[in-house]
Motif scaffolding. Structure first.
Motif, PDB file in Angstrom:
ATOM      1  N   PHE A 127       0.870  -1.179   0.000  1.00 11.99           N
ATOM      2  CA  PHE A 127       0.000   0.000   0.000  1.00 11.99           C
ATOM      3  C   PHE A 127       0.903   1.224   0.000  1.00 11.99           C
ATOM      4  O   PHE A 127       2.118   1.126   0.210  1.00 11.99           O
ATOM      5  N   ARG A 128       0.309   2.368  -0.255  1.00 13.49           N
ATOM      6  CA  ARG A 128       1.031   3.625  -0.109  1.00 13.49           C
ATOM      7  C   ARG A 128       0.126   4.625   0.606  1.00 13.49           C
ATOM      8  O   ARG A 128      -1.105   4.512   0.560  1.00 13.49           O
ATOM      9  N   VAL A 129       0.735   5.583   1.259  1.00 17.22           N
ATOM     10  CA  VAL A 129       0.013   6.620   1.989  1.00 17.22           C
ATOM     11  C   VAL A 129       0.461   7.973   1.458  1.00 17.22           C
ATOM     12  O   VAL A 129       1.656   8.259   1.410  1.00 17.22           O
ATOM     13  N   ASP A 130      -0.510   8.775   1.029  1.00 16.12           N
ATOM     14  CA  ASP A 130      -0.245  10.142   0.575  1.00 16.12           C
ATOM     15  C   ASP A 130      -1.096  11.072   1.441  1.00 16.12           C
ATOM     16  O   ASP A 130      -2.292  11.231   1.197  1.00 16.12           O
ATOM     17  N   GLY A 131      -0.480  11.654   2.460  1.00 11.89           N
ATOM     18  CA  GLY A 131      -1.241  12.494   3.372  1.00 11.89           C
ATOM     19  C   GLY A 131      -2.271  11.663   4.121  1.00 11.89           C
ATOM     20  O   GLY A 131      -1.930  10.744   4.860  1.00 11.89           O
ATOM     21  N   ARG A 132      -3.552  11.950   3.892  1.00  6.33           N
ATOM     22  CA  ARG A 132      -4.643  11.216   4.546  1.00  6.33           C
ATOM     23  C   ARG A 132      -5.165  10.056   3.703  1.00  6.33           C
ATOM     24  O   ARG A 132      -6.090   9.366   4.111  1.00  6.33           O
ATOM     25  N   VAL A 133      -4.584   9.838   2.536  1.00  7.28           N
ATOM     26  CA  VAL A 133      -5.154   8.892   1.572  1.00  7.28           C
ATOM     27  C   VAL A 133      -4.369   7.584   1.569  1.00  7.28           C
ATOM     28  O   VAL A 133      -3.151   7.563   1.393  1.00  7.28           O
ATOM     29  N   LEU A 134      -5.108   6.489   1.727  1.00  6.83           N
ATOM     30  CA  LEU A 134      -4.543   5.147   1.646  1.00  6.83           C
ATOM     31  C   LEU A 134      -4.865   4.555   0.281  1.00  6.83           C
ATOM     32  O   LEU A 134      -6.023   4.577  -0.155  1.00  6.83           O
ATOM     33  N   SER A 135      -3.851   4.003  -0.393  1.00  3.45           N
ATOM     34  CA  SER A 135      -4.033   3.365  -1.696  1.00  3.45           C
ATOM     35  C   SER A 135      -3.476   1.946  -1.636  1.00  3.45           C
ATOM     36  O   SER A 135      -2.264   1.743  -1.746  1.00  3.45           O
ATOM     37  N   PRO A 136      -4.339   0.943  -1.436  1.00  2.00           N
ATOM     38  CA  PRO A 136      -3.847  -0.442  -1.472  1.00  2.00           C
ATOM     39  C   PRO A 136      -3.297  -0.786  -2.851  1.00  2.00           C
ATOM     40  O   PRO A 136      -3.769  -0.267  -3.873  1.00  2.00           O
ATOM     41  N   GLU A 137      -2.308  -1.672  -2.891  1.00  2.00           N
ATOM     42  CA  GLU A 137      -1.762  -2.145  -4.167  1.00  2.00           C
ATOM     43  C   GLU A 137      -2.757  -3.133  -4.765  1.00  2.00           C
ATOM     44  O   GLU A 137      -3.126  -4.125  -4.138  1.00  2.00           O
ATOM     45  N   VAL A 138      -3.221  -2.850  -5.988  1.00  2.87           N
ATOM     46  CA  VAL A 138      -4.242  -3.678  -6.618  1.00  2.87           C
ATOM     47  C   VAL A 138      -3.658  -4.379  -7.840  1.00  2.87           C
ATOM     48  O   VAL A 138      -2.656  -3.947  -8.415  1.00  2.87           O
ATOM     49  N   LYS A 139      -4.307  -5.477  -8.206  1.00  5.60           N
ATOM     50  CA  LYS A 139      -3.881  -6.197  -9.403  1.00  5.60           C
ATOM     51  C   LYS A 139      -4.105  -5.325 -10.637  1.00  5.60           C
ATOM     52  O   LYS A 139      -4.982  -4.458 -10.650  1.00  5.60           O
ATOM     53  N   PRO A 140      -3.311  -5.525 -11.706  1.00  2.00           N
ATOM     54  CA  PRO A 140      -3.405  -4.654 -12.884  1.00  2.00           C
ATOM     55  C   PRO A 140      -4.820  -4.580 -13.439  1.00  2.00           C
ATOM     56  O   PRO A 140      -5.532  -5.582 -13.521  1.00  2.00           O
ATOM     57  N   GLY A 141      -5.210  -3.395 -13.813  1.00  2.84           N
ATOM     58  CA  GLY A 141      -6.531  -3.155 -14.369  1.00  2.84           C
ATOM     59  C   GLY A 141      -6.768  -1.659 -14.485  1.00  2.84           C
ATOM     60  O   GLY A 141      -5.903  -0.852 -14.135  1.00  2.84           O
ATOM     61  N   PRO A 142      -7.937  -1.278 -14.941  1.00  3.29           N
ATOM     62  CA  PRO A 142      -8.201   0.143 -15.174  1.00  3.29           C
ATOM     63  C   PRO A 142      -8.622   0.921 -13.937  1.00  3.29           C
ATOM     64  O   PRO A 142      -8.798   2.129 -14.007  1.00  3.29           O
ATOM     65  N   ILE A 143      -8.780   0.239 -12.786  1.00  5.74           N
ATOM     66  CA  ILE A 143      -9.327   0.884 -11.606  1.00  5.74           C
ATOM     67  C   ILE A 143      -8.335   0.823 -10.447  1.00  5.74           C
ATOM     68  O   ILE A 143      -7.681  -0.196 -10.215  1.00  5.74           O
ATOM     69  N   TYR A 144      -8.240   1.932  -9.718  1.00  9.87           N
ATOM     70  CA  TYR A 144      -7.446   2.028  -8.507  1.00  9.87           C
ATOM     71  C   TYR A 144      -8.373   2.387  -7.354  1.00  9.87           C
ATOM     72  O   TYR A 144      -9.458   2.924  -7.557  1.00  9.87           O
ATOM     73  N   VAL A 145      -7.936   2.071  -6.133  1.00  8.80           N
ATOM     74  CA  VAL A 145      -8.753   2.304  -4.948  1.00  8.80           C
ATOM     75  C   VAL A 145      -8.071   3.334  -4.065  1.00  8.80           C
ATOM     76  O   VAL A 145      -6.871   3.234  -3.790  1.00  8.80           O
ATOM     77  N   ARG A 146      -8.840   4.324  -3.644  1.00 11.87           N
ATOM     78  CA  ARG A 146      -8.361   5.362  -2.725  1.00 11.87           C
ATOM     79  C   ARG A 146      -9.306   5.415  -1.530  1.00 11.87           C
ATOM     80  O   ARG A 146     -10.523   5.381  -1.697  1.00 11.87           O
ATOM     81  N   MET A 147      -8.761   5.520  -0.318  1.00 10.10           N
ATOM     82  CA  MET A 147      -9.566   5.607   0.893  1.00 10.10           C
ATOM     83  C   MET A 147      -9.043   6.718   1.789  1.00 10.10           C
ATOM     84  O   MET A 147      -7.833   6.936   1.869  1.00 10.10           O
ATOM     85  N   CYS A 148      -9.949   7.381   2.475  1.00  9.15           N
ATOM     86  CA  CYS A 148      -9.546   8.332   3.511  1.00  9.15           C
ATOM     87  C   CYS A 148     -10.686   8.523   4.497  1.00  9.15           C
ATOM     88  O   CYS A 148     -11.860   8.478   4.106  1.00  9.15           O
ATOM     89  N   GLU A 149     -10.342   8.726   5.753  1.00  9.39           N
ATOM     90  CA  GLU A 149     -11.372   9.048   6.729  1.00  9.39           C
ATOM     91  C   GLU A 149     -11.974  10.406   6.385  1.00  9.39           C
ATOM     92  O   GLU A 149     -11.270  11.331   5.980  1.00  9.39           O
ATOM     93  N   SER A 150     -13.294  10.515   6.547  1.00  9.11           N
ATOM     94  CA  SER A 150     -13.968  11.781   6.239  1.00  9.11           C
ATOM     95  C   SER A 150     -15.329  11.776   6.916  1.00  9.11           C
ATOM     96  O   SER A 150     -15.876  10.726   7.226  1.00  9.11           O
ATOM     97  N   THR A 151     -15.859  12.960   7.122  1.00  7.85           N
ATOM     98  CA  THR A 151     -17.197  13.068   7.715  1.00  7.85           C
ATOM     99  C   THR A 151     -18.288  13.057   6.658  1.00  7.85           C
ATOM    100  O   THR A 151     -19.435  12.759   6.971  1.00  7.85           O
ATOM    101  N   THR A 152     -17.953  13.401   5.409  1.00  7.67           N
ATOM    102  CA  THR A 152     -18.921  13.393   4.314  1.00  7.67           C
ATOM    103  C   THR A 152     -18.257  12.861   3.057  1.00  7.67           C
ATOM    104  O   THR A 152     -17.021  12.826   2.947  1.00  7.67           O
ATOM    105  N   LEU A 153     -19.073  12.488   2.085  1.00  6.83           N
ATOM    106  CA  LEU A 153     -18.554  12.043   0.800  1.00  6.83           C
ATOM    107  C   LEU A 153     -17.846  13.175   0.078  1.00  6.83           C
ATOM    108  O   LEU A 153     -16.757  12.984  -0.482  1.00  6.83           O
ATOM    109  N   ASP A 154     -18.427  14.374   0.094  1.00  8.80           N
ATOM    110  CA  ASP A 154     -17.808  15.508  -0.602  1.00  8.80           C
ATOM    111  C   ASP A 154     -16.432  15.807  -0.034  1.00  8.80           C
ATOM    112  O   ASP A 154     -15.479  16.084  -0.784  1.00  8.80           O
ATOM    113  N   GLU A 155     -16.308  15.765   1.291  1.00  9.01           N
ATOM    114  CA  GLU A 155     -15.004  16.010   1.903  1.00  9.01           C
ATOM    115  C   GLU A 155     -13.998  14.962   1.459  1.00  9.01           C
ATOM    116  O   GLU A 155     -12.857  15.282   1.074  1.00  9.01           O
ATOM    117  N   GLY A 156     -14.405  13.698   1.499  1.00  5.26           N
ATOM    118  CA  GLY A 156     -13.492  12.629   1.121  1.00  5.26           C
ATOM    119  C   GLY A 156     -13.051  12.723  -0.325  1.00  5.26           C
ATOM    120  O   GLY A 156     -11.863  12.551  -0.640  1.00  5.26           O
TER     121      GLY A 156
END
Length: 267
Positions: A127-156
């Motif tokens: 995985f990698r961490v950029d500030g508040r954002v966690l990005s797990p290492e995913v298998k090759p493909g067109p989509i990547y996953v980003r996660m961060c704690e947030s109080t709302t969807l817009d904030e995240g």
């Protein structure tokens, strides 16, 4: 309350309706400011759909039966009502499967409020961490996953959109986040009233599912926990968080703001 960004899916439904009305591009008109805003984003949403042709499924018809059959084939039991010959019917499904390169371990995660919830633990280097954002290492493909704690969807989404990938923090020895089992209806009412020629959108359906788990790594849980407990710096998501599925150039295909009621192990 969990919320979901599904504008690309709604756009996929609308484009299917447009093809049904006319073999050409057609002309959509809005009956509300929200619809006008949506139509203003249609070009960008269409680009997102075009990047992921194998993941979007849509159906449209001049009667409810074919669309309901489509929903049933995709595993959804909701049904649209027949409303007459001057109505159109549409549904869309986005089905994304993203696998971690290396399965994580199942853990009991202590949330910020002290409760325990099923969680996933990823080892250093996966995985990698950029500030508040966690990005797990995913298998090759067109989509990547980003996660961060947030109080709302817009904030995240704002945090994820503004991440600076130039200086990742590699000092974390592990990362943890909640398991999620989510299956919810999403409000698609803003599509009702859109017009294309003589046709008016009468009903619209959207539903979102999300599963976060270690991807078959339960047998590794005890060994992983025993080997590293208390001796590594861990990046931890332990409260409501935003998870976005993004393309390589950062376009959001679907995003969720997940709250504690959906922190559970998928079955």
């Amino acid at each position: 309350m969990t919320t979901v960004y599904v504008d690309p899916i709604l756009a996929a439904s609308m484009l299917a309706l447009g093809k049904l009305v006319s073999p050409g591009p057609g002309k959509w008109s809005a009956s509300s400011p929200e619809q006008k805003e949506f139509l203003g984003k249609l070009g960008a949403l269409t680009e997102t759909i075009a990047m992921l042709p194998d993941f979007f499924y849509a159906a449209a018809a001049k009667s409810a039966g074919p669309v309901n059959a489509f929903l049933a084939r995709q595993g959804f039991d909701s049904a649209l009502r027949e409303a007459g010959p001057q109505s159109l019917y549409a549904a869309a499904v986005l089905d994304l499967l993203v696998e971690w390169v290396t399965p994580g371990s199942a853990v009991q995660l202590a949330l910020h409020d002290g409760r325990l919830a099923p969680g996933v633990r990823l080892k250093k280097g996966h995985f990698r961490v950029d500030g508040r954002v966690l990005s797990p290492e995913v298998k090759p493909g067109p989509i990547y996953v980003r996660m961060c704690e947030s109080t709302t969807l817009d904030e995240g989404l704002a945090v994820i959109a503004g991440l600076d990938p130039s200086a990742p923090d590699w000092n974390y020895g592990a990362a943890t986040f909640p398991m999620v089992s989510l299956d919810v209806d999403v409000d698609a009412s803003k599509m009702i009233g859109l017009r294309n020629g003589d046709w008016t959108v009468d009903q619209a359906f959207a539903r979102a599912k999300l599963r976060l788990d270690p991807k078959g790594a339960h047998a590794q849980a005890a060994a992983a926990m025993a080997a590293t407990r208390g001796i590594v710096k861990t990046f931890k998501i332990a409260g409501p968080f935003t998870i976005a599925f993004v393309t390589g150039d950062g376009q959001v295909a679907i995003a969720y703001h997940v709250t504690e009621e959906h922190f559970s192990a998928p079955v």
